[in-house]
Scaffold this active site. Structure first.
Site, PDB file in Angstrom:
ATOM      1  N   ASP A   1       9.668   2.140  35.882  1.00 41.15           N
ATOM      2  CA  ASP A   1      11.059   2.586  35.918  1.00 41.15           C
ATOM      3  C   ASP A   1      11.709   2.260  37.264  1.00 41.15           C
ATOM      4  O   ASP A   1      11.015   2.121  38.271  1.00 41.15           O
ATOM      5  CB  ASP A   1      11.143   4.118  35.780  1.00 41.15           C
TER       6      ASP A   1
HETATM    7  N1  URA Z   1       5.430   6.632  33.503  1.00 44.65           N
HETATM    8  C1  URA Z   1       6.719   6.862  33.800  1.00 44.65           C
HETATM    9  O1  URA Z   1       7.253   7.922  33.491  1.00 44.65           O
HETATM   10  N2  URA Z   1       7.402   5.919  34.480  1.00 44.65           N
HETATM   11  C2  URA Z   1       6.853   4.751  34.875  1.00 44.65           C
HETATM   12  O2  URA Z   1       7.524   3.929  35.508  1.00 44.65           O
HETATM   13  C3  URA Z   1       5.513   4.523  34.544  1.00 44.65           C
HETATM   14  C4  URA Z   1       4.819   5.486  33.861  1.00 44.65           C
END
Ligand code: URA
Length: 258
Positions: free
Chosen positions: A113
């Site tokens: 993310d």
């Molecule tokens: N889990 C999440 O919530 N975000 C990420 O970027 C990777 C794993």
């Protein structure tokens, strides 16, 4: 499978061939083909699904012969604030701005993310990317989490046992290194799926909010002290160990229950 296909296992659609050879992504290949920029045996082919044999047929893109590219595998320490995408309509920073030094077409192995930092792999080996990132292959991914309010033992045990999310229950996870300071809990969690925003959603499900999230390992590959925003090539041993981890997990899944 038909007999013709059995006897010609290397034949596949032109769009797929270009992506497997590491020339570009499948969607880019489709565009190049439809724009009439790809020739096979000196004839322009505009059908992305037309079947050829990359070892026998002579494929050219923009007049240049295409050969299997050397397989490339890199680790990036992604900082927060970069999206895992090639382009962004909102003009946010993308991880591609950080990997220009690789100088070749590569794709991210899964995604992180915008607000997650840590280990993100890149490769031009699409089979490897699928193996490592597919939730079905169960390669372990370890995250360092900071969340608030503080989680009690019961909440941590729920994370480890598995919680119910909108897209189904999560598989068992490992939770380790738990500490807390004031209202903040810090811990590491190892999951074997990698669904969209999985860790954030799991933590929300047990009543807290992720404040900081960093991926510190994918299977046997550690983030270690790689500086934020920089890349390094994976070693041959790391690539082999990742492939073995993906294959091991996939074969465990195929084994019938006893
Ligand atoms: N889990 C999440 O919530 N975000 C990420 O970027 C990777 C794993």
């Amino acid at each position: 499978m038909s007999r013709a296909r059995e006897s010609e296992p290397r034949r596949r659609g032109l769009e797929r061939i270009l992506s497997k050879l590491g020339v570009c992504s499948r969607s880019e290949a489709r565009r190049l083909i439809q724009e009439g920029r790809v020739k096979v045996n000196r004839v322009v082919i505009v059908d992305p699904e037309a079947w050829f044999d990359p070892e026998r047929d002579e494929i050219q893109v923009d007049g240049r012969a295409v050969r299997a590219a050397e397989k490339l595998y890199y680790a990036l320490h992604k900082p927060r604030g970069y999206i895992t995408s090639r382009t962004d309509p909102n003009e946010r920073l993308t991880v591609y701005a950080l990997i220009e030094s690789i100088g070749a077409w590569v794709v991210p192995v899964g995604r992180l993310d915008l607000d997650t930092s840590g280990l993100l792999l890149f490769t031009n080996d699409t089979q490897f990317a699928d193996l490592v990132s597919s939730p079905a292959s169960h390669v372990e991914k370890t995250y360092r989490v900071e969340c608030s309010p503080r989680l009690d033992d019961a909440a941590l045990q729920r994370l480890a046992r598995g919680v119910e999310l909108a897209d189904g229950p999560t598989r068992p996870a490992r939770v380790a290194e738990h500490t807390h300071r004031g209202p903040v809990s810090r811990f590491e969690i190892t999951i074997t799926e990698g669904r969209n925003r999985q860790v954030r959603r799991m933590v929300k499900e047990v009543g807290a909010k992720v404040e900081k999230l960093a991926r510190i390992a994918i299977g046997p590959v550690q983030l270690g002290d790689l500086a934020a925003g920089t890349v390094r090539p994976l070693t041959g041993a790391e690539v082999r160990a990742l492939i073995a981890a993906g294959q091991r997990a996939a074969s465990t899944q195929r084994r019938p229950a006893t």
